[in-house]
Scaffold this motif. Structure first.
Motif, PDB file in Angstrom:
ATOM      1  N   LEU A 124       0.828  -1.218   0.000  1.00 18.39           N
ATOM      2  CA  LEU A 124       0.000   0.000   0.000  1.00 18.39           C
ATOM      3  C   LEU A 124       0.859   1.263   0.000  1.00 18.39           C
ATOM      4  CD1 LEU A 124      -2.852  -1.091   2.426  1.00 18.39           C
ATOM      5  CD2 LEU A 124      -3.000  -0.762  -0.052  1.00 18.39           C
ATOM      6  N   LEU A 125       1.926   1.260   0.802  1.00 17.97           N
ATOM      7  CA  LEU A 125       2.810   2.425   0.818  1.00 17.97           C
ATOM      8  C   LEU A 125       3.493   2.613  -0.537  1.00 17.97           C
ATOM      9  CD1 LEU A 125       4.416   2.199   4.373  1.00 17.97           C
ATOM     10  CD2 LEU A 125       2.941   4.028   3.489  1.00 17.97           C
ATOM     11  N   TYR A 126       3.855   1.508  -1.189  1.00 18.24           N
ATOM     12  CA  TYR A 126       4.489   1.615  -2.504  1.00 18.24           C
ATOM     13  C   TYR A 126       3.515   2.199  -3.521  1.00 18.24           C
ATOM     14  CZ  TYR A 126       8.913   0.577  -4.709  1.00 18.24           C
ATOM     15  OH  TYR A 126      10.161   0.692  -5.257  1.00 18.24           O
ATOM     16  N   PHE A 127       2.250   1.757  -3.475  1.00 15.07           N
ATOM     17  CA  PHE A 127       1.268   2.301  -4.400  1.00 15.07           C
ATOM     18  C   PHE A 127       0.955   3.765  -4.083  1.00 15.07           C
ATOM     19  CE2 PHE A 127       0.690  -2.048  -5.775  1.00 15.07           C
ATOM     20  CZ  PHE A 127       0.412  -1.883  -7.124  1.00 15.07           C
ATOM     21  N   LEU A 128       0.961   4.140  -2.815  1.00 12.87           N
ATOM     22  CA  LEU A 128       0.802   5.547  -2.445  1.00 12.87           C
ATOM     23  C   LEU A 128       1.955   6.363  -3.018  1.00 12.87           C
ATOM     24  CD1 LEU A 128      -0.577   7.817  -0.784  1.00 12.87           C
ATOM     25  CD2 LEU A 128       0.864   7.106   1.131  1.00 12.87           C
ATOM     26  N   MET A 129       3.157   5.836  -2.878  1.00 13.46           N
ATOM     27  CA  MET A 129       4.336   6.502  -3.415  1.00 13.46           C
ATOM     28  C   MET A 129       4.222   6.629  -4.937  1.00 13.46           C
ATOM     29  SD  MET A 129       8.297   5.562  -2.546  1.00 13.46           S
ATOM     30  CE  MET A 129       8.251   3.975  -3.339  1.00 13.46           C
ATOM     31  N   ASN A 130       3.740   5.576  -5.601  1.00 20.36           N
ATOM     32  CA  ASN A 130       3.562   5.641  -7.056  1.00 20.36           C
ATOM     33  C   ASN A 130       2.567   6.712  -7.452  1.00 20.36           C
ATOM     34  OD1 ASN A 130       3.807   2.051  -7.600  1.00 20.36           O
ATOM     35  ND2 ASN A 130       5.399   3.588  -7.641  1.00 20.36           N
ATOM     36  N   GLY A 131       1.473   6.816  -6.698  1.00 20.14           N
ATOM     37  CA  GLY A 131       0.477   7.846  -7.003  1.00 20.14           C
ATOM     38  C   GLY A 131       1.081   9.235  -6.913  1.00 20.14           C
ATOM     39  N   ALA A 132       1.861   9.472  -5.863  1.00 13.81           N
ATOM     40  CA  ALA A 132       2.520  10.772  -5.706  1.00 13.81           C
ATOM     41  C   ALA A 132       3.528  11.010  -6.829  1.00 13.81           C
ATOM     42  CB  ALA A 132       3.195  10.852  -4.337  1.00 13.81           C
ATOM     43  N   GLN A 133       4.268   9.966  -7.203  1.00 13.22           N
ATOM     44  CA  GLN A 133       5.252  10.114  -8.284  1.00 13.22           C
ATOM     45  C   GLN A 133       4.573  10.391  -9.618  1.00 13.22           C
ATOM     46  OE1 GLN A 133       7.133   6.321  -7.804  1.00 13.22           O
ATOM     47  NE2 GLN A 133       8.886   7.196  -6.734  1.00 13.22           N
ATOM     48  N   ILE A 134       3.474   9.715  -9.868  1.00 11.71           N
ATOM     49  CA  ILE A 134       2.744   9.937 -11.125  1.00 11.71           C
ATOM     50  C   ILE A 134       2.206  11.366 -11.163  1.00 11.71           C
ATOM     51  CG2 ILE A 134       0.685   9.282 -12.436  1.00 11.71           C
ATOM     52  CD1 ILE A 134       1.288   6.352 -11.476  1.00 11.71           C
ATOM     53  N   PHE A 135       1.609  11.809 -10.058  1.00  7.13           N
ATOM     54  CA  PHE A 135       1.118  13.192  -9.988  1.00  7.13           C
ATOM     55  C   PHE A 135       2.255  14.171 -10.240  1.00  7.13           C
ATOM     56  CE2 PHE A 135       0.780  17.096  -7.530  1.00  7.13           C
ATOM     57  CZ  PHE A 135      -0.360  17.648  -8.081  1.00  7.13           C
ATOM     58  N   GLU A 136       3.348  13.974  -9.529  1.00  9.21           N
ATOM     59  CA  GLU A 136       4.491  14.882  -9.669  1.00  9.21           C
ATOM     60  C   GLU A 136       5.012  14.872 -11.097  1.00  9.21           C
ATOM     61  OE1 GLU A 136       7.852  15.613  -6.575  1.00  9.21           O
ATOM     62  OE2 GLU A 136       8.529  14.021  -7.919  1.00  9.21           O
ATOM     63  N   THR A 137       5.117  13.699 -11.705  1.00  9.75           N
ATOM     64  CA  THR A 137       5.662  13.569 -13.053  1.00  9.75           C
ATOM     65  C   THR A 137       4.748  14.181 -14.116  1.00  9.75           C
ATOM     66  OG1 THR A 137       6.903  11.609 -12.431  1.00  9.75           O
ATOM     67  CG2 THR A 137       6.450  11.883 -14.771  1.00  9.75           C
ATOM     68  N   LEU A 138       3.435  14.015 -13.949  1.00 12.87           N
ATOM     69  CA  LEU A 138       2.501  14.504 -14.967  1.00 12.87           C
ATOM     70  C   LEU A 138       2.080  15.961 -14.768  1.00 12.87           C
ATOM     71  CD1 LEU A 138       0.186  11.395 -15.372  1.00 12.87           C
ATOM     72  CD2 LEU A 138       2.117  12.105 -16.803  1.00 12.87           C
ATOM     73  N   ILE A 139       2.094  16.443 -13.514  1.00 11.54           N
ATOM     74  CA  ILE A 139       1.601  17.793 -13.234  1.00 11.54           C
ATOM     75  C   ILE A 139       2.726  18.754 -12.854  1.00 11.54           C
ATOM     76  CG2 ILE A 139       0.038  19.167 -11.789  1.00 11.54           C
ATOM     77  CD1 ILE A 139      -1.395  17.096 -13.652  1.00 11.54           C
ATOM     78  N   PHE A 140       3.502  18.373 -11.845  1.00 10.90           N
ATOM     79  CA  PHE A 140       4.475  19.301 -11.262  1.00 10.90           C
ATOM     80  C   PHE A 140       5.744  19.436 -12.107  1.00 10.90           C
ATOM     81  CE2 PHE A 140       7.633  20.502  -7.942  1.00 10.90           C
ATOM     82  CZ  PHE A 140       7.086  21.742  -7.652  1.00 10.90           C
ATOM     83  N   VAL A 141       6.311  18.330 -12.557  1.00  9.68           N
ATOM     84  CA  VAL A 141       7.565  18.392 -13.332  1.00  9.68           C
ATOM     85  C   VAL A 141       7.388  19.206 -14.620  1.00  9.68           C
ATOM     86  CG1 VAL A 141       9.304  17.035 -14.577  1.00  9.68           C
ATOM     87  CG2 VAL A 141       8.560  16.317 -12.294  1.00  9.68           C
TER      88      VAL A 141
END
Length: 167
Positions: A21-38
């Motif tokens: 679950l923590l890994y999938f939470l981390m993936n969600g944050a990474q995907i958000f960061e990669t698609l929106i923030f970066v």
């Protein structure tokens, strides 16, 4: 697989699920960061580097330090509590080694570059070399996030295997 108690399997299930679950939470944050923030902070440097600055932008440093720390503690606990379940233990060790390799890559390439980009926020222009490094950082980040997603997918069969071990 040696005879395991129900308590042992339950603890293994709990820590493997928490880690997953923590890994999938981390993936969600990474995907958000990669698609929106970066794309936002790489769009018009050095002006957009202000988005990276602590106290002035969306500093994600503490978020990532806390999330990775919690996840890695849970990951190690999952390995410990799954130790007697050979196939699960072996795959967890493999996933952990791959995870550690990507973390080393993050700490040796991504983090130092982000820090340098933050420090350039006050400059009026950037060199061609910095622009190339920004592009390289962005493109390699796609690969890094894809590897993290692949690692997290590796947890799914382990969860299935450990839940089926009760049968």
């Amino acid at each position: 697989m040696e005879s395991l108690t129900a308590t042992y399997i339950t603890r293994a299930e709990i820590w493997l699920c928490i880690t997953t679950l923590l890994y999938f939470l981390m993936n969600g944050a990474q995907i958000f960061e990669t698609l929106i923030f970066v794309p936002k902070w790489t769009s018009s440097p050095p002006d957009t580097f202000k988005l990276l600055q602590d106290g002035k932008g969306a500093s994600l440093k503490f978020f990532w330090i806390i999330l990775h720390s919690l996840h890695e503690i849970a990951f190690i606990l999952a390995i410990i509590f799954c130790w007697k379940i050979d196939p699960v233990r072996n795959w967890l060790l493999g996933l952990f080694l791959l995870h550690a390799a990507v973390r080393v890559w993050t700490l040796t390439f991504f983090a130092p570059n982000i820090i340098q980009f933050q420090n350039l926020a006050a400059t009026s222009s950037i060199s061609q070399e910095i622009a190339a490094r920004i592009s390289l950082w962005r493109n390699l980040n796609y690969i890094r996030v894809a590897i993290y997603i692949a690692i997290s997918m590796g947890f799914i069969p382990l969860c299935i295997k450990i839940f089926n071990s009760r049968l």
